[in-house]
Design an enzyme around this catalytic site. Structure first.
Site, PDB file in Angstrom:
ATOM      1  N   ASP A 157       2.277   2.454  -6.230  1.00  0.00           N
ATOM      2  CA  ASP A 157       1.167   1.801  -5.606  1.00  0.00           C
ATOM      3  C   ASP A 157       1.444   1.413  -4.241  1.00  0.00           C
ATOM      4  O   ASP A 157       2.340   0.492  -3.982  1.00  0.00           O
ATOM      5  CB  ASP A 157       0.820   0.846  -6.372  1.00  0.00           C
ATOM      6  CG  ASP A 157      -0.530   0.089  -6.269  1.00  0.00           C
ATOM      7  OD1 ASP A 157      -0.844  -0.022  -4.826  1.00  0.00           O
ATOM      8  OD2 ASP A 157      -1.585  -0.224  -6.602  1.00  0.00           O
ATOM      9  N   HIS A 158       0.973   2.348  -3.295  1.00  0.00           N
ATOM     10  CA  HIS A 158       1.636   2.365  -2.122  1.00  0.00           C
ATOM     11  C   HIS A 158       1.247   0.900  -1.470  1.00  0.00           C
ATOM     12  O   HIS A 158       1.999   0.363  -0.340  1.00  0.00           O
ATOM     13  CB  HIS A 158       1.282   3.469  -1.084  1.00  0.00           C
ATOM     14  CG  HIS A 158       0.040   3.481  -0.694  1.00  0.00           C
ATOM     15  ND1 HIS A 158      -1.190   3.683  -1.198  1.00  0.00           N
ATOM     16  CD2 HIS A 158      -0.481   3.378   0.916  1.00  0.00           C
ATOM     17  CE1 HIS A 158      -2.068   3.702  -0.513  1.00  0.00           C
ATOM     18  NE2 HIS A 158      -1.885   3.376   0.650  1.00  0.00           N
ATOM     19  N   HIS A 182      -4.642  -0.772  -6.373  1.00  0.00           N
ATOM     20  CA  HIS A 182      -4.446  -1.608  -5.115  1.00  0.00           C
ATOM     21  C   HIS A 182      -5.165  -2.790  -5.312  1.00  0.00           C
ATOM     22  O   HIS A 182      -4.504  -3.788  -5.118  1.00  0.00           O
ATOM     23  CB  HIS A 182      -4.881  -0.700  -3.831  1.00  0.00           C
ATOM     24  CG  HIS A 182      -4.378   0.764  -3.772  1.00  0.00           C
ATOM     25  ND1 HIS A 182      -3.092   1.105  -4.281  1.00  0.00           N
ATOM     26  CD2 HIS A 182      -5.140   1.892  -3.273  1.00  0.00           C
ATOM     27  CE1 HIS A 182      -3.181   2.364  -3.928  1.00  0.00           C
ATOM     28  NE2 HIS A 182      -4.346   2.746  -3.472  1.00  0.00           N
ATOM     29  N   LYS A 194     -11.748  -0.103   9.455  1.00  0.00           N
ATOM     30  CA  LYS A 194     -10.541   0.102   8.724  1.00  0.00           C
ATOM     31  C   LYS A 194      -9.880  -1.214   8.680  1.00  0.00           C
ATOM     32  O   LYS A 194      -9.362  -1.776   9.675  1.00  0.00           O
ATOM     33  CB  LYS A 194      -9.711   1.179   9.088  1.00  0.00           C
ATOM     34  CG  LYS A 194      -8.544   1.165   8.863  1.00  0.00           C
ATOM     35  CD  LYS A 194      -8.412   1.907   7.342  1.00  0.00           C
ATOM     36  CE  LYS A 194      -6.844   1.932   6.796  1.00  0.00           C
ATOM     37  NZ  LYS A 194      -7.048   2.316   5.396  1.00  0.00           N
TER      38      LYS A 194
HETATM   39  C1  BG6 Z   1      -5.169   5.956  -1.627  1.00  0.00           C
HETATM   40  C2  BG6 Z   1      -6.674   6.483  -1.723  1.00  0.00           C
HETATM   41  O1  BG6 Z   1      -4.303   5.383  -2.622  1.00  0.00           O
HETATM   42  O2  BG6 Z   1      -5.269   4.805  -0.485  1.00  0.00           O
HETATM   43  C3  BG6 Z   1      -7.299   6.723  -0.554  1.00  0.00           C
HETATM   44  O3  BG6 Z   1      -6.063   7.606  -2.668  1.00  0.00           O
HETATM   45  C4  BG6 Z   1      -7.460   5.632   0.626  1.00  0.00           C
HETATM   46  O4  BG6 Z   1      -8.542   6.988  -0.857  1.00  0.00           O
HETATM   47  C5  BG6 Z   1      -5.923   4.924   0.575  1.00  0.00           C
HETATM   48  O5  BG6 Z   1      -7.795   6.343   1.585  1.00  0.00           O
HETATM   49  C6  BG6 Z   1      -5.968   3.796   1.573  1.00  0.00           C
HETATM   50  O6  BG6 Z   1      -4.625   3.487   2.034  1.00  0.00           O
HETATM   51  P1  BG6 Z   1      -4.563   2.666   3.132  1.00  0.00           P
HETATM   52  O7  BG6 Z   1      -2.999   2.370   3.172  1.00  0.00           O
HETATM   53  O8  BG6 Z   1      -4.774   3.386   4.154  1.00  0.00           O
HETATM   54  O9  BG6 Z   1      -5.238   1.300   2.792  1.00  0.00           O
END
Ligand code: BG6
Length: 492
Positions: free
Chosen positions: A179-180, A242, A347
């Site tokens: 889960d990044h 997330h 964003k």
């Molecule tokens: C990913 C989703 O896990 O997270 C994407 O699949 C999304 O749809 C992305 O854009 C968002 O990640 P971050 O790190 O840019 O907030």
């Protein structure tokens, strides 16, 4: 201990994720010495290309990454990179990979440690883990580990089955579910802020906190991922993983220690305490949205339904807002509002913790509003990383008794430059055998149990989409969700 001794097999090595995030992250680990002589990267793919062809792909991907300060060491790094061709679904083609591991292990002292990284669409996960086992690749004298990308299943049942299948080849402690968000420094900072200051923990409960808000908005649309996104939508793409991870970090009890099991145990308890959602609650406390045309970053953009590979009558939500309750002693009665969406104004990922008002206001504020400014703790996760505390102080100008000030800390740019991406932290942790920032099976299953009823209601009930303009803050109903309770989304 590092430098780590390991061979990493990267499935999906020419895909978008590998090129944008994984290859630069692995290269940076090499640059800063976590990976060194006894390391090999085996790119696995279906295409008939040579080692040199792949090295060129890797070189380009790495060179294009804006966050690397220098490309020093790239030539040397590429000598550690190999390419192996196989057909994912045919076990007998895996002998090419087996031979490659054995070749490498004859020349490098990797200790037989093998890491398999599946940066692949989920329909291939079990073919790969099965075939790794059948071909004998998972039998090694060193350690074996599996990093697996999301989505891990599409609901409780499919995740259960997927796990059963993978468990034939890897044990739970060998499975690292990515889960990044858990690799993001500011997300990791939530625990540090909470548990290393005596200031917050005494207030971190329903006596002093009125509500918690988590926002993760993106200005990007679905891009070229509609095929995946149509099946997933905002609930599975962002919310189940997330967002609920962030909720559990904010809500958890102090762990007994920083040991991975101790932390995960507390996070699991939060997910278990989430108030179960009935169909009726979905209608009241969950808001879905899908973007219409509008503007993003100053340009005209089309609606979701007009995107490539999206059905004209798509019922897929690109936005979700929800009110959750953690039903335990600490949090009883405190709403957690969560929202995430694509094609929104900015964003930005942030957390706002709103504290309750003082019991009685002694101060004069101004004619139109005699209430004190709210105490807020704002944790900004991205794009800027900062922590801000909103307080009241004396108004020296004397027009009113108090004024609001903001105490703020922004992460130093040199600290931000330390890693190229959240993925770098996570790959490092996995090599180090630290599973803290990966999703445990129990977390996964509790998260699915929580969101399954939401998907069940929404998928069987066509929405009147589109219902928010690109470049806006999402559907109007998302504000009503809070105003009904006397709150508002803080635009801070
Ligand atoms: C990913 C989703 O896990 O997270 C994407 O699949 C999304 O749809 C992305 O854009 C968002 O990640 P971050 O790190 O840019 O907030």
């Amino acid at each position: 201990t590092h430098p780590f001794k390991v061979s990493i097999a990267l499935f999906g090595a020419t895909g978008d994720l590998s090129r944008r995030k994984l290859l630069p992250s692995i290269f940076h680990l090499f640059q800063e010495g976590s990976l060194k002589d006894d390391f090999a990267l085996i790119a696995v793919g279906r295409r008939d290309i040579t080692d040199d062809d792949f090295r060129e792909i890797a070189r380009n991907a790495i060179s294009e990454n804006g966050k690397l300060e220098t490309l020093e060491g790239l030539d040397l790094f590429l000598t550690h990179v190999h390419y192996v061709r196989l057909s994912i679904t045919e076990s007998d083609t895996y002998s090419s990979l087996k031979n490659k591991f054995e070749d490498i292990e004859r020349t490098l002292d990797t200790g037989g440690n093998r890491l398999f990284y599946l940066a692949m669409p989920p329909q291939y996960f079990t073919d790969i883990t099965d075939n790794l086992r059948i071909s004998g690749i998972t039998e090694t004298k060193g350690s074996k580990k599996l990093i697996i990308e999301k989505p891990f299943g599409k609901d409780y049942d499919s995740a259960y089955k997927l796990n059963e299948e993978i468990s034939k080849s890897f044990q739970e402690h060998e499975i690292y579910r990515i889960d990044h968000y858990l690799g993001k420094e500011m997300v990791q900072n939530i625990e540090v802020i909470r548990f290393s200051n005596s200031l917050f923990e005494p207030l971190w409960n329903n006596h002093y906190i009125s509500n918690v808000q988590i926002t993760s908005s993106e200005s990007l649309g679905v891009l070229d991922r509609a095929e995946y996104y149509e099946r997933s939508g905002a609930v599975r793409d962002m919310f189940q993983n997330h967002m609920l991870q962030v909720v559990s970090l904010l809500g958890m009890e102090p762990p007994v220690s920083l040991n991975s099991n101790d932390i995960r145990e507390e996070k699991i308890k939060v997910l278990k305490s989430l108030r179960k959602v009935e169909a009726e609650d979905v209608r009241k406390y969950f808001v879905r949205g899908q973007y219409d045309e509008g503007t993003a970053d100053g340009e005209y953009v089309k609606s979701y339904r007009e995107e490539e590979n999206v059905s004209e009558s798509s019922n897929t939500p690109t936005f979700i807002a929800a009110r959750l309750f953690i039903d335990n002693f600490r949090w009883a009665g405190v709403p957690f509002y969560v929202r995430t969406g694509k094609r929104m104004k900015n964003k930005e990922t942030k957390i706002v913790v709103e504290f309750k008002e003082v019991p009685m206001n002694l101060y004069y504020q101004n004619e139109s509003d005699d209430r004190l400014a709210k105490n807020l703790l704002v944790i900004r996760i991205q794009p800027n990383e900062s922590i801000t505390l909103h307080l009241n102080v004396k108004d020296y100008a004397g027009e009113q008794d108090t004024k609001e000030i903001k105490l703020s800390y922004s992460v130093d740019p040199t600290d931000l430059a330390r890693t190229v991406d959240a993925y770098e932290n996570l790959i490092f942790d996995c090599l180090d055998g630290d599973a803290t920032n990966f999703t445990h099976y129990e977390e996964l299953m509790n998260a699915w149990s929580f969101v399954d009823p939401v998907n069940a209601v929404w998928e069987n009930d066509p929405a009147s989409f589109p219902n928010y303009r690109s470049g806006s803050n999402g559907p109007v109903k998302s504000s009503l969700l809070l105003s009904k309770d006397g709150f508002k989304w803080w635009d801070v």
